[in-house]
Design an enzyme around this catalytic site. Structure first.
Site, PDB file in Angstrom:
ATOM      1  NE  ARG A  79     -21.051  14.351  20.659  1.00  0.00           N
ATOM      2  CZ  ARG A  79     -22.070  13.514  20.572  1.00  0.00           C
ATOM      3  NH1 ARG A  79     -23.311  13.982  20.685  1.00  0.00           N
ATOM      4  NH2 ARG A  79     -21.867  12.221  20.358  1.00  0.00           N
ATOM      5  CG  HIS A 104      -3.265   2.560 -12.666  1.00  0.00           C
ATOM      6  ND1 HIS A 104      -2.887   3.872 -12.480  1.00  0.00           N
ATOM      7  CD2 HIS A 104      -2.351   1.804 -11.983  1.00  0.00           C
ATOM      8  CE1 HIS A 104      -1.795   3.916 -11.741  1.00  0.00           C
ATOM      9  NE2 HIS A 104      -1.441   2.684 -11.424  1.00  0.00           N
ATOM     10  CG  HIS A 162     -18.882  11.246  14.953  1.00  0.00           C
ATOM     11  ND1 HIS A 162     -18.197  11.067  16.135  1.00  0.00           N
ATOM     12  CD2 HIS A 162     -20.041  10.553  15.096  1.00  0.00           C
ATOM     13  CE1 HIS A 162     -18.916  10.307  16.954  1.00  0.00           C
ATOM     14  NE2 HIS A 162     -20.033   9.976  16.336  1.00  0.00           N
TER      15      HIS A 162
END
Length: 242
Positions: free
Chosen positions: A224, A101, A190
């Site tokens: 990475r 809500h 990331h």
């Protein structure tokens, strides 16, 4: 009618899925969306890792198989970092949308905006301002993403924290609460976030649109970042029932 064995049924299902998703190429054209089904994972040991080909489509049965055997699905690095809108692997440019809500008003405004951007919106509710419990709707959004029925999801409650906690309990979901453009970009680049949570009582509709657009248009970061996200999946797998 001749009874079909499982070995005969599986290729039929795979071909049907490929045709439905557009993964089967036209004659003399190379395939563009490889399909990963259960057969591709049978040789992977329990608790192992499987590297997905670029833009691979993973079937719901394969996702369930991976969870049951604690197999981590690792996304291969993308060949380019050019921003492209993410596309749903299970057939359609589909996004799950929910609220409580406290986020209902913003949900209603964002639904039309998402459709303008070309998304097929699966609205899980609510459909009024009546008081509801955010865990119910956050779980509904996360489940659609976890099952592969939607590529990404957006959940809005008053602040966004509670829904983020709920969504992250669902296997395969990486939910992120974002409150500006920097957190939106970072959570995708990331952290490979696939569920966005927003605080409907903290941000206005204009900023919400900017966050949503930035979040959807930011691609997953490779190298990475992908390696670190894979470790998130490995940690999650330790707590899944064998």
């Amino acid at each position: 009618m001749t009874e079909l064995s499982e070995d005969r049924i599986r290729p039929l299902v795979r071909r049907t899925l490929e045709r439905a998703l557009g993964a089967t190429p036209a004659p003399q054209q190379p395939a563009s969306r490889p399909v990963i089904d259960v057969s591709a994972l049978t040789a992977v040991p329990a608790g192992g890792r499987f590297e997905l080909p670029p833009r691979a489509i993973v079937t719901p049965l394969a996702l369930d198989h991976a969870r049951e055997r604690r197999i981590t699905l690792v996304e291969a690095p993308q060949p380019t970092q050019t921003a492209q809108p993410v596309m749903a692997p299970m057939g359609g440019h589909s996004i799950a949308l929910g609220a409580d809500h406290g986020g209902y008003a913003l949900k209603e405004q964002l639904r039309g905006y998402l459709q303008e951007l070309g998304w097929q919106v699966q609205d899980v509710g609510p459909f009024s301002t009546e008081s509801v419990d955010y865990p119910d709707y956050a779980y509904a959004v996360a489940r659609l993403v976890s099952a592969g029925r939607c590529e990404v999801g957006i959940m809005i409650d008053g602040v966004g924290v509670g829904s983020c906690m709920v969504a992250n309990k669902v296997p395969g979901v990486r939910a992120a609460l974002c409150y500006d453009l920097s957190t939106a970009r970072n959570s995708r680049d990331h952290n490979h976030a696939n569920v966005l949570t927003l605080g409907g009582q903290l941000i206005g509709p204009l900023l919400a649109r900017q966050i949503v657009k930035t979040w959807l248009e930011t691609p997953y970061g490779p190298d990475r970042h992908a390696r670190r996200v894979a470790k998130i999946g490995e940690i999650e797998a330790r707590y899944l029932k064998p």
